[in-house]
Design an enzyme around this catalytic site. Structure first.
Site, short mmCIF file in Angstrom:
data_model
loop_
_atom_site.label_atom_id
_atom_site.label_comp_id
_atom_site.label_asym_id
_atom_site.label_seq_id
_atom_site.Cartn_x
_atom_site.Cartn_y
_atom_site.Cartn_z
CE LYS A 201 -3.46 2.37 2.71
NZ LYS A 201 -4.52 2.22 3.88
CE LYS A 254 -5.83 2.01 -0.49
NZ LYS A 254 -6.46 1.92 0.95
#
Ligand code: PBG
Length: 336
Positions: A201, A254
């Site tokens: 992330k 992400k």
């Protein structure tokens, strides 16, 4: 000797042929729809930075899920917006927390035909808006304390599993979070609950709309001390490998759209693990804003972006376009 005439265009000459040789297809079965559930509201509330997306009251969860099931969306990622915050995010692991109540309600009304995934993080639940416990570090600076956070994350995951979550999705980029959660779940008898980890992330400006939607912006500093730097690709492989070693069942990259290279190398390096990609709020808002101005054909833009994310190597896509995509596919979108 005559040389064969190489004409790739032959396979593009008509629609049914293009369909026949298509390498990638989008399926609603692989789409996860995020849900924002807010405590203390009576009716759905619009989100300014995410046109067309709503925050729902706990009571309306089953209805939203039922409508989505009708068009084929079967997986939901639940985010809670509590009416009360404190330093340690107590509402994130309370038995009567907004997520716990929502999961129980959906499960009760809709049974086992849906995948309920819960976000395991603290930022919506803490007054400071960070994804962990804040302490002063050696230099006297306020920072997220990794070790102190692990215990809370494990408690959050256990409380969500207890409410009926099928998968828990830790998103705080705390080192060791997957192991701590796995141990916590197993100890409480939730061996069957799977972990979908937000492994790679990145600290991204594309989360801004989400932070408005979920009231989760950090109140001081930013998240660069724990989320990854977007200058790095190989480091994603380290994060993914560690999460797999700690017991992650599904890994994630992400954001998605500006990170197709990351999705691709992760799939190449760990082909045997399901890979999710999160088409985040800012990516959604960009498409919406341009479409509202007539600068983009929304349906085509969404279809092309989600196909590209699939082509890069994602097995699962989390997207705010979920409902729209499912409806368009059902109506028969002319994409070939
Ligand atoms: C919680 C969390 C965030 C997102 C998902 N889980 C926000 C953040 O890290 O600030 C972002 C999702 C999106 O932008 O769609 N940590």
């Amino acid at each position: 000797m005559s040389f064969p005439k190489l004409r790739p265009r032959r396979l593009r000459s008509k629609k049914v042929l293009r369909q026949l040789v298509s390498e990638t297809s989008l399926s609603v079965q692989k789409i996860v729809m995020p849900l924002f559930i807010k405590e203390g509201i009576k009716s759905p509330e619009p989100i300014t930075s995410m046109p067309g997306y709503l925050r729902y009251p706990v009571e309306s969860c089953p209805e939203v899920v039922r409508d989505s099931l009708e068009v084929g969306i079967k997986s939901f990622l639940v985010f809670g917006i509590p009416s009360y915050k404190d330093d340690i995010g107590t509402q994130a692991f309370s038995k009567d927390g907004v997520v716990q109540r929502s999961i129980r309600l959906i499960r009760k009304e809709l049974g086992d035909d849906v995948n309920l995934i819960t976000d395991v993080c603290m930022c919506q639940y803490t007054t400071h808006g960070h994804c962990g416990i804040i302490k002063r570090d050696r230099n006297g600076k306020l920072a997220v304390d990794n070790e102190a956070t692990l215990n809370i994350l494990s408690k959050i995951a256990v409380s969500q599993a207890d409410a009926g979550a099928d998968l828990v999705a830790p998103s705080s980029m705390t080192d060791g979070m997957v192991l701590a959660i796995r141990e916590g779940l197993d100890k409480e008898g939730f061996e069957d609950v799977a972990i979908m980890s937000y492994s790679a992330k990145y600290a991204s400006c594309f989360y801004a709309s989400f932070r408005e939607a979920a009231y989760s912006a950090p109140q001081f500093g930013d998240r660069r001390g724990y989320q990854m730097s977007f200058h790095n690709a190989k480091e994603a492989l380290k994060e993914i490998r560690l999460d797999i070693e700690e017991g992650a069942d599904i890994v994630m990259v992400k954001p998605a759209l500006a990170y197709l290279d990351i999705i691709n190398i992760v799939k190449q390096s760990f082909p045997e693990y399901p890979l999710a990609a999160y088409n985040v709020s800012g990516e959604y808002s960009m498409v919406k804003a341009a479409s509202e101005r007539g600068w983009l054909d929304e349906k085509r833009a969404v279809y092309e972006i989600l196909t590209a994310i699939t082509r890069a190597g994602a097995d699962i896509i989390i997207t705010y376009h979920a409902m729209d995509l499912a409806r368009w596919l059902k109506e028969g979108l002319d994409v070939f």
